[in-house]
Design a protein around this motif. Structure first.
Motif, PDB file in Angstrom:
ATOM      1  N   GLU A  32       0.830  -1.197   0.000  1.00  0.00           N
ATOM      2  CA  GLU A  32       0.000   0.000   0.000  1.00  0.00           C
ATOM      3  C   GLU A  32       0.863   1.245   0.000  1.00  0.00           C
ATOM      4  N   ARG A  33       0.482   2.215  -0.854  1.00  0.00           N
ATOM      5  CA  ARG A  33       1.206   3.474  -0.958  1.00  0.00           C
ATOM      6  C   ARG A  33       0.205   4.625  -0.971  1.00  0.00           C
ATOM      7  N   LEU A  34       0.576   5.718  -0.321  1.00  0.00           N
ATOM      8  CA  LEU A  34      -0.244   6.919  -0.345  1.00  0.00           C
ATOM      9  C   LEU A  34       0.476   7.985  -1.151  1.00  0.00           C
ATOM     10  N   PHE A  35      -0.199   8.532  -2.156  1.00  0.00           N
ATOM     11  CA  PHE A  35       0.379   9.554  -3.013  1.00  0.00           C
ATOM     12  C   PHE A  35      -0.443  10.832  -2.864  1.00  0.00           C
ATOM     13  N   LYS A  36       0.239  11.947  -2.733  1.00  0.00           N
ATOM     14  CA  LYS A  36      -0.433  13.241  -2.662  1.00  0.00           C
ATOM     15  C   LYS A  36      -0.263  14.002  -3.976  1.00  0.00           C
ATOM     16  N   LYS A  37      -1.208  14.840  -4.264  1.00  0.00           N
ATOM     17  CA  LYS A  37      -1.197  15.663  -5.477  1.00  0.00           C
ATOM     18  C   LYS A  37      -0.948  14.815  -6.730  1.00  0.00           C
ATOM     19  N   VAL A  38      -1.775  13.794  -6.898  1.00  0.00           N
ATOM     20  CA  VAL A  38      -1.654  12.914  -8.068  1.00  0.00           C
ATOM     21  C   VAL A  38      -2.392  13.525  -9.251  1.00  0.00           C
ATOM     22  N   TRP A  39      -1.675  13.682 -10.348  1.00  0.00           N
ATOM     23  CA  TRP A  39      -2.282  14.200 -11.576  1.00  0.00           C
ATOM     24  C   TRP A  39      -2.914  13.070 -12.386  1.00  0.00           C
ATOM     25  N   LEU A  40      -2.173  11.993 -12.548  1.00  0.00           N
ATOM     26  CA  LEU A  40      -2.732  10.895 -13.340  1.00  0.00           C
ATOM     27  C   LEU A  40      -2.083   9.572 -12.968  1.00  0.00           C
ATOM     28  N   ILE A  41      -2.846   8.510 -13.232  1.00  0.00           N
ATOM     29  CA  ILE A  41      -2.356   7.137 -13.119  1.00  0.00           C
ATOM     30  C   ILE A  41      -2.705   6.441 -14.421  1.00  0.00           C
ATOM     31  N   ALA A  42      -1.701   5.904 -15.102  1.00  0.00           N
ATOM     32  CA  ALA A  42      -1.924   5.133 -16.325  1.00  0.00           C
ATOM     33  C   ALA A  42      -1.529   3.688 -16.048  1.00  0.00           C
ATOM     34  N   ILE A  43      -2.413   2.774 -16.392  1.00  0.00           N
ATOM     35  CA  ILE A  43      -2.209   1.342 -16.157  1.00  0.00           C
ATOM     36  C   ILE A  43      -2.238   0.668 -17.518  1.00  0.00           C
ATOM     37  N   ALA A  44      -1.099   0.142 -17.951  1.00  0.00           N
ATOM     38  CA  ALA A  44      -0.950  -0.194 -19.363  1.00  0.00           C
ATOM     39  C   ALA A  44      -0.666  -1.669 -19.641  1.00  0.00           C
TER      40      ALA A  44
END
Length: 304
Positions: free
Chosen positions: A196-208
């Motif tokens: 588990e990871r917590l990310f702040k100020k995420v603009w985008l996540i691409a799953i390819a």
């Protein structure tokens, strides 16, 4: 050219699904030339021409319910057409191929399928089959990329764009600039396999599963559809002006080493956000977060 619905039994046939509206009508023009080639080579084929994805799916369902010997299903259209047909073929052993005539053509681009239809027909008639991985999103599947956040919003806006099919990949460029003016990054919790990871100020996540989306954006440059892995690109913790620098390099795939970009390879990802975010797959709307994406290995038969 009229739509022909499947009837009765016949020999092994190539079925060509032609989307009249795809690529500014280019599908019909290309099909007319392909048909000449097929007749020259005495290939058994059937054309299924439609105006909507819904109509194509209805006919495909009828076809799969018959006992006809199908050599392959070949789609003339863009990624939306491909996405719909692929999801209907899941679970069957019928191989699939595509002649790219849409505005984005990211699946074809990633697999090295050119717009030289004579060359691609020659390859198709070799009947060389292989299995590829798919992305599983809920009860749906995706061939190219799942986009969440900024890119999901861009895809949603681009799909609403009146002139999308005339602008092609350029539509995404203009939409990126429009969305960037008002979009705010989110706090995201990711579960990458079991971590588990917590990310702040995420603009985008691409799953390819393939490298490209958005009409040629090389978001996950090393993604392959036969390695049993999801390629994950997360862009986060950046001010808007720095995001512009990353977006300038994302078309060439040279963004992955830049500050604010993380790249992972996993078999499963769970995404939760502080507020619902758009989720797209193959450029089609799939809903909102939270969502889970996993890899389905060797799940689909293709001819290229």
């Amino acid at each position: 050219m009229e739509t022909v619905r499947p009837k009765g039994e016949r020999g092994s046939v190539y079925y060509f699904f032609v989307n009249r509206t795809s690529g500014k009508g280019r599908s019909v023009e290309v099909w007319n030339e392909i048909e000449k080639i097929l007749k020259e080579k005495n290939v058994q084929y059937q054309a299924v021409t439609t105006d909507t994805k819904e109509e194509a799916l209805e006919i495909l369902k009828e076809l799969l319910c018959t006992k006809q010997a199908i050599q392959a299903i070949v789609a003339l259209g863009g990624d939306g057409t491909i996405h719909s047909i692929m999801n209907e073929l899941i679970g069957s052993s019928v191989p699939f191929s595509v002649i790219p005539t849409g505005s984005g053509n990211d699946y074809a681009r990633a697999r090295g399928i050119s717009k030289d239809y004579r060359k691609e027909i020659e390859k198709l008639l070799l009947n060389e089959q292989k299995k590829i991985d798919l992305l599983e999103v809920g009860n749906r599947h995706c061939m190219t990329v799942v986009g969440i956040g900024f890119d999901g919003k861009v895809a949603d806006e681009a799909n609403k764009m009146k002139w999308k099919r005339w602008l092609g990949g350029t539509a995404y460029f203009f939409t990126i600039l429009k969305v960037l003016l008002t979009y705010k990054p989110s706090e995201i919790k990711l579960k990458l396999n079991d971590e588990e990871r917590l990310f702040k100020k995420v603009w985008l996540i691409a799953i390819a599963n393939h490298a490209y989306y958005g009409g040629g954006i090389k978001i996950c440059p090393i993604a392959k559809s036969n390695d049993g892995k999801l390629d994950i690109c997360v862009i986060h913790s950046l001010p808007k002006w720095r995001l512009l620098f990353i977006l300038a390099r994302v078309f060439s795939g040279k963004h992955v080493s830049m500050k604010g970009v993380e790249y992972h390879q996993v078999e499963k990802i769970e995404v939760e956000s502080d507020e619902p975010l758009f989720v797209t797959a193959d450029g089609e709307m799939m809903g909102q977060t939270p969502t889970t994406v996993s890899i389905k290995k060797e799940a689909f038969h293709v001819m290229n």
